[in-house]
Design a protein around this motif. Structure first.
Motif, PDB file in Angstrom:
ATOM      1  N   SER A  49      11.719 -17.699  -1.892  1.00 13.60           N
ATOM      2  CA  SER A  49      12.055 -17.758  -3.316  1.00 13.60           C
ATOM      3  C   SER A  49      11.146 -16.862  -4.156  1.00 13.60           C
ATOM      4  O   SER A  49      10.086 -16.415  -3.690  1.00 13.60           O
ATOM      5  CB  SER A  49      11.933 -19.201  -3.820  1.00 13.60           C
ATOM      6  N   ASP A  50      11.550 -16.633  -5.400  1.00 13.54           N
ATOM      7  CA  ASP A  50      10.721 -15.887  -6.350  1.00 13.54           C
ATOM      8  C   ASP A  50       9.348 -16.525  -6.485  1.00 13.54           C
ATOM      9  O   ASP A  50       8.330 -15.831  -6.541  1.00 13.54           O
ATOM     10  CB  ASP A  50      11.380 -15.850  -7.739  1.00 13.54           C
ATOM     11  N   ARG A  51       9.325 -17.830  -6.552  1.00 12.44           N
ATOM     12  CA  ARG A  51       8.067 -18.567  -6.716  1.00 12.44           C
ATOM     13  C   ARG A  51       7.113 -18.290  -5.554  1.00 12.44           C
ATOM     14  O   ARG A  51       5.917 -18.088  -5.747  1.00 12.44           O
ATOM     15  CB  ARG A  51       8.349 -20.065  -6.836  1.00 12.44           C
ATOM     16  N   VAL A  52       7.646 -18.264  -4.348  1.00 10.90           N
ATOM     17  CA  VAL A  52       6.810 -18.004  -3.177  1.00 10.90           C
ATOM     18  C   VAL A  52       6.283 -16.572  -3.215  1.00 10.90           C
ATOM     19  O   VAL A  52       5.103 -16.332  -2.915  1.00 10.90           O
ATOM     20  CB  VAL A  52       7.586 -18.289  -1.863  1.00 10.90           C
ATOM     21  N   ILE A  53       7.126 -15.618  -3.620  1.00 12.59           N
ATOM     22  CA  ILE A  53       6.675 -14.225  -3.718  1.00 12.59           C
ATOM     23  C   ILE A  53       5.556 -14.116  -4.749  1.00 12.59           C
ATOM     24  O   ILE A  53       4.527 -13.470  -4.498  1.00 12.59           O
ATOM     25  CB  ILE A  53       7.845 -13.275  -4.070  1.00 12.59           C
ATOM     26  N   ARG A  54       5.720 -14.732  -5.912  1.00 13.83           N
ATOM     27  CA  ARG A  54       4.668 -14.677  -6.942  1.00 13.83           C
ATOM     28  C   ARG A  54       3.362 -15.268  -6.409  1.00 13.83           C
ATOM     29  O   ARG A  54       2.282 -14.737  -6.656  1.00 13.83           O
ATOM     30  CB  ARG A  54       5.111 -15.411  -8.208  1.00 13.83           C
ATOM     31  N   LYS A  55       3.460 -16.357  -5.650  1.00 10.35           N
ATOM     32  CA  LYS A  55       2.266 -16.987  -5.075  1.00 10.35           C
ATOM     33  C   LYS A  55       1.614 -16.072  -4.043  1.00 10.35           C
ATOM     34  O   LYS A  55       0.392 -15.938  -3.996  1.00 10.35           O
ATOM     35  CB  LYS A  55       2.652 -18.335  -4.438  1.00 10.35           C
ATOM     36  N   MET A  56       2.412 -15.425  -3.233  1.00  7.14           N
ATOM     37  CA  MET A  56       1.878 -14.506  -2.233  1.00  7.14           C
ATOM     38  C   MET A  56       1.140 -13.341  -2.910  1.00  7.14           C
ATOM     39  O   MET A  56       0.043 -12.971  -2.492  1.00  7.14           O
ATOM     40  CB  MET A  56       3.006 -13.971  -1.336  1.00  7.14           C
ATOM     41  N   VAL A  57       1.744 -12.792  -3.951  1.00  9.63           N
ATOM     42  CA  VAL A  57       1.107 -11.691  -4.677  1.00  9.63           C
ATOM     43  C   VAL A  57      -0.181 -12.181  -5.332  1.00  9.63           C
ATOM     44  O   VAL A  57      -1.210 -11.494  -5.297  1.00  9.63           O
ATOM     45  CB  VAL A  57       2.075 -11.067  -5.701  1.00  9.63           C
ATOM     46  N   GLN A  58      -0.139 -13.369  -5.913  1.00  5.93           N
ATOM     47  CA  GLN A  58      -1.349 -13.936  -6.519  1.00  5.93           C
ATOM     48  C   GLN A  58      -2.455 -14.092  -5.479  1.00  5.93           C
ATOM     49  O   GLN A  58      -3.617 -13.795  -5.750  1.00  5.93           O
ATOM     50  CB  GLN A  58      -1.028 -15.285  -7.177  1.00  5.93           C
ATOM     51  N   ASP A  59      -2.098 -14.533  -4.288  1.00  4.92           N
ATOM     52  CA  ASP A  59      -3.080 -14.659  -3.218  1.00  4.92           C
ATOM     53  C   ASP A  59      -3.657 -13.295  -2.830  1.00  4.92           C
ATOM     54  O   ASP A  59      -4.853 -13.170  -2.582  1.00  4.92           O
ATOM     55  CB  ASP A  59      -2.467 -15.334  -1.990  1.00  4.92           C
ATOM     56  N   LEU A  60      -2.801 -12.276  -2.795  1.00  4.90           N
ATOM     57  CA  LEU A  60      -3.270 -10.934  -2.463  1.00  4.90           C
ATOM     58  C   LEU A  60      -4.257 -10.401  -3.493  1.00  4.90           C
ATOM     59  O   LEU A  60      -5.177  -9.651  -3.155  1.00  4.90           O
ATOM     60  CB  LEU A  60      -2.101  -9.961  -2.360  1.00  4.90           C
ATOM     61  N   LYS A  61      -4.063 -10.793  -4.743  1.00  2.00           N
ATOM     62  CA  LYS A  61      -4.942 -10.326  -5.816  1.00  2.00           C
ATOM     63  C   LYS A  61      -6.381 -10.788  -5.609  1.00  2.00           C
ATOM     64  O   LYS A  61      -7.296 -10.213  -6.195  1.00  2.00           O
ATOM     65  CB  LYS A  61      -4.432 -10.803  -7.177  1.00  2.00           C
ATOM     66  N   THR A  89       0.827  -1.204   0.000  1.00  2.00           N
ATOM     67  CA  THR A  89       0.000   0.000   0.000  1.00  2.00           C
ATOM     68  C   THR A  89       0.864   1.258   0.000  1.00  2.00           C
ATOM     69  O   THR A  89       0.373   2.340  -0.329  1.00  2.00           O
ATOM     70  CB  THR A  89      -0.954   0.048   1.212  1.00  2.00           C
ATOM     71  N   GLU A  90       2.137   1.112   0.321  1.00  2.00           N
ATOM     72  CA  GLU A  90       3.033   2.267   0.425  1.00  2.00           C
ATOM     73  C   GLU A  90       3.659   2.653  -0.914  1.00  2.00           C
ATOM     74  O   GLU A  90       3.755   3.829  -1.241  1.00  2.00           O
ATOM     75  CB  GLU A  90       4.145   1.975   1.427  1.00  2.00           C
ATOM     76  N   ARG A  91       4.110   1.650  -1.670  1.00  2.00           N
ATOM     77  CA  ARG A  91       4.827   1.913  -2.926  1.00  2.00           C
ATOM     78  C   ARG A  91       4.965   0.624  -3.703  1.00  2.00           C
ATOM     79  O   ARG A  91       4.574  -0.442  -3.232  1.00  2.00           O
ATOM     80  CB  ARG A  91       6.199   2.510  -2.652  1.00  2.00           C
ATOM     81  N   PHE A  92       5.561   0.713  -4.903  1.00  2.00           N
ATOM     82  CA  PHE A  92       5.881  -0.487  -5.677  1.00  2.00           C
ATOM     83  C   PHE A  92       7.068  -1.188  -5.030  1.00  2.00           C
ATOM     84  O   PHE A  92       8.057  -0.543  -4.670  1.00  2.00           O
ATOM     85  CB  PHE A  92       6.258  -0.122  -7.119  1.00  2.00           C
ATOM     86  N   TYR A  93       6.947  -2.492  -4.868  1.00  2.00           N
ATOM     87  CA  TYR A  93       8.046  -3.332  -4.399  1.00  2.00           C
ATOM     88  C   TYR A  93       8.357  -4.347  -5.480  1.00  2.00           C
ATOM     89  O   TYR A  93       7.441  -4.962  -6.039  1.00  2.00           O
ATOM     90  CB  TYR A  93       7.668  -4.079  -3.103  1.00  2.00           C
ATOM     91  N   THR A  94       9.639  -4.541  -5.742  1.00  2.00           N
ATOM     92  CA  THR A  94      10.052  -5.507  -6.759  1.00  2.00           C
ATOM     93  C   THR A  94      10.157  -6.901  -6.149  1.00  2.00           C
ATOM     94  O   THR A  94      10.227  -7.059  -4.918  1.00  2.00           O
ATOM     95  CB  THR A  94      11.414  -5.132  -7.367  1.00  2.00           C
ATOM     96  N   LYS A  95      10.202  -7.881  -7.029  1.00  2.00           N
ATOM     97  CA  LYS A  95      10.336  -9.266  -6.579  1.00  2.00           C
ATOM     98  C   LYS A  95      11.618  -9.457  -5.765  1.00  2.00           C
ATOM     99  O   LYS A  95      11.571 -10.069  -4.694  1.00  2.00           O
ATOM    100  CB  LYS A  95      10.296 -10.204  -7.781  1.00  2.00           C
ATOM    101  N   PRO A  96      12.778  -8.959  -6.239  1.00  2.00           N
ATOM    102  CA  PRO A  96      13.987  -9.130  -5.421  1.00  2.00           C
ATOM    103  C   PRO A  96      13.886  -8.474  -4.036  1.00  2.00           C
ATOM    104  O   PRO A  96      14.355  -9.038  -3.050  1.00  2.00           O
ATOM    105  CB  PRO A  96      15.085  -8.477  -6.262  1.00  2.00           C
ATOM    106  N   GLU A  97      13.268  -7.290  -3.973  1.00  2.00           N
ATOM    107  CA  GLU A  97      13.095  -6.641  -2.671  1.00  2.00           C
ATOM    108  C   GLU A  97      12.256  -7.507  -1.743  1.00  2.00           C
ATOM    109  O   GLU A  97      12.609  -7.719  -0.570  1.00  2.00           O
ATOM    110  CB  GLU A  97      12.411  -5.283  -2.830  1.00  2.00           C
ATOM    111  N   LEU A  98      11.148  -8.008  -2.251  1.00  2.00           N
ATOM    112  CA  LEU A  98      10.251  -8.827  -1.433  1.00  2.00           C
ATOM    113  C   LEU A  98      10.883 -10.157  -1.071  1.00  2.00           C
ATOM    114  O   LEU A  98      10.738 -10.637   0.061  1.00  2.00           O
ATOM    115  CB  LEU A  98       8.922  -9.034  -2.155  1.00  2.00           C
TER     116      LEU A  98
END
Length: 107
Positions: free
Chosen positions: A29-41, A13-22
């Protein structure tokens, strides 16, 4: 919603965060971050555009142009995926033919 997803939602909610930052913040892993973002959607309007690296949750009227850009980007991706499906399905149909041995590309 898990504590990690709540934390991620707060960050986005604060700003854009990149995959490496997250990935570094959550030590996953990248895969876990993508899954977390997908869940947030499923719960929030997550913005992802070709003009900004990473993801952000839309929170105000200022985000409307980004949301519109994200919708356009998502539509273009969906069309591209759908078009690619045609070639994959054609390959399978041809592969079922007895004379099919190997795909010949006309380059």
């Amino acid at each position: 919603m898990t504590e990690d997803l709540k934390l991620l939602a707060g960050l986005l909610t604060e700003r854009f965060y990149t995959k490496p930052e997250l990935r570094d913040l959550f030590c996953v892993s990248d895969r876990v971050i993508r899954k977390m973002v997908q869940d947030l959607k499923q719960h929030y309007p997550v913005i992802s555009t070709s003009n900004h690296a990473g993801w952000k949750i839309a929170t105000s009227a200022e985000d409307i142009p980004l949301v519109e850009d994200s919708i356009r980007n998502n539509r273009a991706k969906a069309i591209s995926i759908f078009e690619g499906q045609k070639q994959l399905k054609a390959f399978l149909r041809n592969y079922d033919q007895p004379e099919f041995e190997q795909l010949q590309l006309d380059l």
